[in-house]
Design an enzyme around this catalytic site. Structure first.
Site, PDB file in Angstrom:
ATOM      1  N   ASP A   1     -32.595 -73.723 -45.852  1.00  0.00           N
ATOM      2  CA  ASP A   1     -32.389 -72.407 -46.540  1.00  0.00           C
ATOM      3  C   ASP A   1     -31.394 -72.685 -47.887  1.00  0.00           C
ATOM      4  O   ASP A   1     -30.616 -73.738 -47.770  1.00  0.00           O
ATOM      5  CB  ASP A   1     -32.171 -71.229 -45.590  1.00  0.00           C
ATOM      6  CG  ASP A   1     -31.922 -69.818 -46.249  1.00  0.00           C
ATOM      7  OD1 ASP A   1     -32.965 -69.583 -46.953  1.00  0.00           O
ATOM      8  OD2 ASP A   1     -30.839 -69.254 -45.796  1.00  0.00           O
ATOM      9  N   SER A   2     -31.247 -71.570 -48.448  1.00  0.00           N
ATOM     10  CA  SER A   2     -30.034 -71.479 -49.371  1.00  0.00           C
ATOM     11  C   SER A   2     -28.626 -71.324 -48.849  1.00  0.00           C
ATOM     12  O   SER A   2     -27.756 -71.848 -49.378  1.00  0.00           O
ATOM     13  CB  SER A   2     -30.326 -70.408 -50.392  1.00  0.00           C
ATOM     14  OG  SER A   2     -30.081 -69.230 -49.521  1.00  0.00           O
TER      15      SER A   2
ATOM     16  N   TYR B   1     -30.905 -68.144 -53.872  1.00  0.00           N
ATOM     17  CA  TYR B   1     -31.988 -68.544 -54.442  1.00  0.00           C
ATOM     18  C   TYR B   1     -32.835 -67.264 -55.111  1.00  0.00           C
ATOM     19  O   TYR B   1     -33.598 -67.398 -55.958  1.00  0.00           O
ATOM     20  CB  TYR B   1     -33.167 -69.145 -53.385  1.00  0.00           C
ATOM     21  CG  TYR B   1     -33.020 -70.376 -52.978  1.00  0.00           C
ATOM     22  CD1 TYR B   1     -32.122 -71.338 -53.543  1.00  0.00           C
ATOM     23  CD2 TYR B   1     -33.793 -71.057 -51.908  1.00  0.00           C
ATOM     24  CE1 TYR B   1     -31.779 -72.678 -53.280  1.00  0.00           C
ATOM     25  CE2 TYR B   1     -33.452 -72.519 -51.858  1.00  0.00           C
ATOM     26  CZ  TYR B   1     -32.547 -73.071 -52.142  1.00  0.00           C
ATOM     27  OH  TYR B   1     -32.588 -74.451 -51.729  1.00  0.00           O
TER      28      TYR B   1
ATOM     29  N   CYS C   1     -36.900 -70.316 -45.429  1.00  0.00           N
ATOM     30  CA  CYS C   1     -36.672 -69.243 -46.575  1.00  0.00           C
ATOM     31  C   CYS C   1     -37.848 -68.746 -47.288  1.00  0.00           C
ATOM     32  O   CYS C   1     -38.694 -69.352 -47.780  1.00  0.00           O
ATOM     33  CB  CYS C   1     -35.795 -70.147 -47.515  1.00  0.00           C
ATOM     34  SG  CYS C   1     -35.443 -69.243 -49.210  1.00  0.00           S
ATOM     35  N   ASN C   2     -37.931 -67.313 -47.363  1.00  0.00           N
ATOM     36  CA  ASN C   2     -38.851 -66.481 -47.836  1.00  0.00           C
ATOM     37  C   ASN C   2     -39.049 -67.089 -49.481  1.00  0.00           C
ATOM     38  O   ASN C   2     -40.302 -67.336 -50.025  1.00  0.00           O
ATOM     39  CB  ASN C   2     -39.068 -65.164 -47.679  1.00  0.00           C
ATOM     40  CG  ASN C   2     -39.064 -64.917 -46.150  1.00  0.00           C
ATOM     41  OD1 ASN C   2     -40.355 -64.417 -45.828  1.00  0.00           O
ATOM     42  ND2 ASN C   2     -38.165 -65.119 -45.461  1.00  0.00           N
ATOM     43  N   THR C   3     -37.995 -66.820 -50.016  1.00  0.00           N
ATOM     44  CA  THR C   3     -37.967 -67.038 -51.317  1.00  0.00           C
ATOM     45  C   THR C   3     -38.698 -68.446 -52.007  1.00  0.00           C
ATOM     46  O   THR C   3     -39.546 -68.664 -52.849  1.00  0.00           O
ATOM     47  CB  THR C   3     -36.573 -67.099 -52.109  1.00  0.00           C
ATOM     48  OG1 THR C   3     -35.778 -65.600 -51.569  1.00  0.00           O
ATOM     49  CG2 THR C   3     -36.469 -66.982 -53.488  1.00  0.00           C
TER      50      THR C   3
ATOM     51  N   CYS D   1     -36.790 -61.877 -45.712  1.00  0.00           N
ATOM     52  CA  CYS D   1     -35.889 -63.019 -46.072  1.00  0.00           C
ATOM     53  C   CYS D   1     -35.082 -63.239 -45.046  1.00  0.00           C
ATOM     54  O   CYS D   1     -34.631 -62.468 -44.109  1.00  0.00           O
ATOM     55  CB  CYS D   1     -34.527 -62.122 -47.278  1.00  0.00           C
ATOM     56  SG  CYS D   1     -33.023 -63.102 -47.539  1.00  0.00           S
ATOM     57  N   THR D   2     -34.948 -64.559 -44.720  1.00  0.00           N
ATOM     58  CA  THR D   2     -34.365 -64.973 -43.281  1.00  0.00           C
ATOM     59  C   THR D   2     -33.071 -64.801 -42.950  1.00  0.00           C
ATOM     60  O   THR D   2     -32.322 -64.596 -42.044  1.00  0.00           O
ATOM     61  CB  THR D   2     -34.501 -66.483 -43.305  1.00  0.00           C
ATOM     62  OG1 THR D   2     -34.015 -67.264 -44.373  1.00  0.00           O
ATOM     63  CG2 THR D   2     -36.140 -66.733 -43.217  1.00  0.00           C
ATOM     64  N   HIS D   3     -32.289 -64.069 -44.232  1.00  0.00           N
ATOM     65  CA  HIS D   3     -30.808 -63.854 -43.871  1.00  0.00           C
ATOM     66  C   HIS D   3     -30.794 -62.375 -43.110  1.00  0.00           C
ATOM     67  O   HIS D   3     -29.798 -61.857 -42.419  1.00  0.00           O
ATOM     68  CB  HIS D   3     -30.123 -63.527 -45.286  1.00  0.00           C
ATOM     69  CG  HIS D   3     -29.458 -64.818 -45.738  1.00  0.00           C
ATOM     70  ND1 HIS D   3     -30.322 -65.631 -46.558  1.00  0.00           N
ATOM     71  CD2 HIS D   3     -28.309 -65.357 -45.800  1.00  0.00           C
ATOM     72  CE1 HIS D   3     -29.547 -66.735 -46.796  1.00  0.00           C
ATOM     73  NE2 HIS D   3     -28.328 -66.237 -46.636  1.00  0.00           N
TER      74      HIS D   3
END
Ligand code: DGL
Length: 269
Positions: free
Chosen positions: A12-13, A44, A76-78, A190-192
């Site tokens: 992930d970012s 990202y 990470c979806n982005t 968004c995974t966050h």
């Protein structure tokens, strides 16, 4: 002789992918994980498609060469809505992507109005239009970009104070839109964001449910590991390894929480 268990690599970012890793750890408690946070390229969500499409496959290529994981989970979806096909074309290794849970949301929705919270980059992707057209054509899907939730999740993990109005304005960004008062499911795209589930649900009407794909991703990871003859470890204590693309000193505030996720080793790539 016991064969060495190769780790799964999460990317992930930043720390958003921990929401997916946590679900995977619940399902595969003995499996070691490598977690790469691309802090040198974060966030990202404000990058261009071209930047993500070149950065993510290149970084995953370097990490794969160095650590030889059995599977990559792009948490990470982005990154996935932009670069999943590029990564699959470049690397000959099982890859699990993370995309917004639009299909489950549309299946569960009674009001047929659903909301998508994501990064700026994610919500504008044609990939999202295709998911909505294929799986939610009977729903109105409202979208709202909430990049401030990415910073809020990072700050929370560092143990810092976060202004509560941030959560409120993310929810209002959806429900103040036309038909927004009818939303019954909000997709955390968004995974966050699942790391902020309590904060977000505290400021949303009780009629709204939140959805994300972490449990589904974890099941898919386990299934692919078995299919590829690299089944998850069945015994022993899992030792996890955290890698940042930034400096090690820049992640020192994260370490207390990261240790609670089972990370014991920290490196910079
Ligand atoms: N966690 C990421 C996602 O799922 C990226 C957030 C960001 O770096 O902007 O979209």
């Amino acid at each position: 002789m016991t064969s060495e268990i190769t780790p799964i690599l999460f990317l992930d970012s930043g720390i958003g992918g921990l929401s997916v890793m946590k679900a995977a750890a619940k399902l595969m408690p003995h499996q070691p994980f490598l977690y790469a946070a691309d802090y040198a390229g974060a966030p990202y969500g404000t990058k261009t498609e071209a930047e993500i499409a070149s950065r993510v496959p290149a970084l995953l290529g370097r990490l794969t060469e160095r650590y030889q994981p059995s599977l990559i989970a792009i948490a990470c979806n982005t990154a996935c809505t932009i670069a999943l096909s590029h990564v699959r074309a470049a690397l000959n290794i099982p890859i699990v992507g993370t995309v917004p849970a639009i299909k489950p949301a549309s299946l569960k929705s009674k009001s047929k109005v659903i909301g998508l919270l994501g990064t700026d980059a994610t919500i504008r992707q044609p990939y999202i239009d295709r998911l909505a057209n294929t799986h939610a054509s009977d729903c109105i899907m409202l979208r709202h970009a909430a990049p401030e939730l990415v910073s809020a999740a990072e700050a929370k993990i560092r143990g810092e104070y976060v202004d509560q109005s941030i959560y409120d304005s993310a929810i209002q960004g959806l429900i103040s839109q036309k038909n927004g008062d009818k939303i019954d499911h909000i997709i955390l795209g968004c995974t966050h964001f699942p790391l902020l589930m309590d904060e977000l649900s505290n400021c949303a009407p009780d009629t709204i449910n939140f959805l994300h794909g972490a449990d589904g991703n974890a099941r898919q990871i386990e299934r692919l590991l078995i299919e590829n003859d690299t089944p998850p470890a069945k015994s022993g204590i899992a030792h996890h390894h955290f890698i940042t693309s930034s400096s090690l000193s820049s992640i020192s505030a994260y370490k207390p929480i990261l240790r609670s996720y089972g990370f014991e080793k920290f490196d910079s790539i």
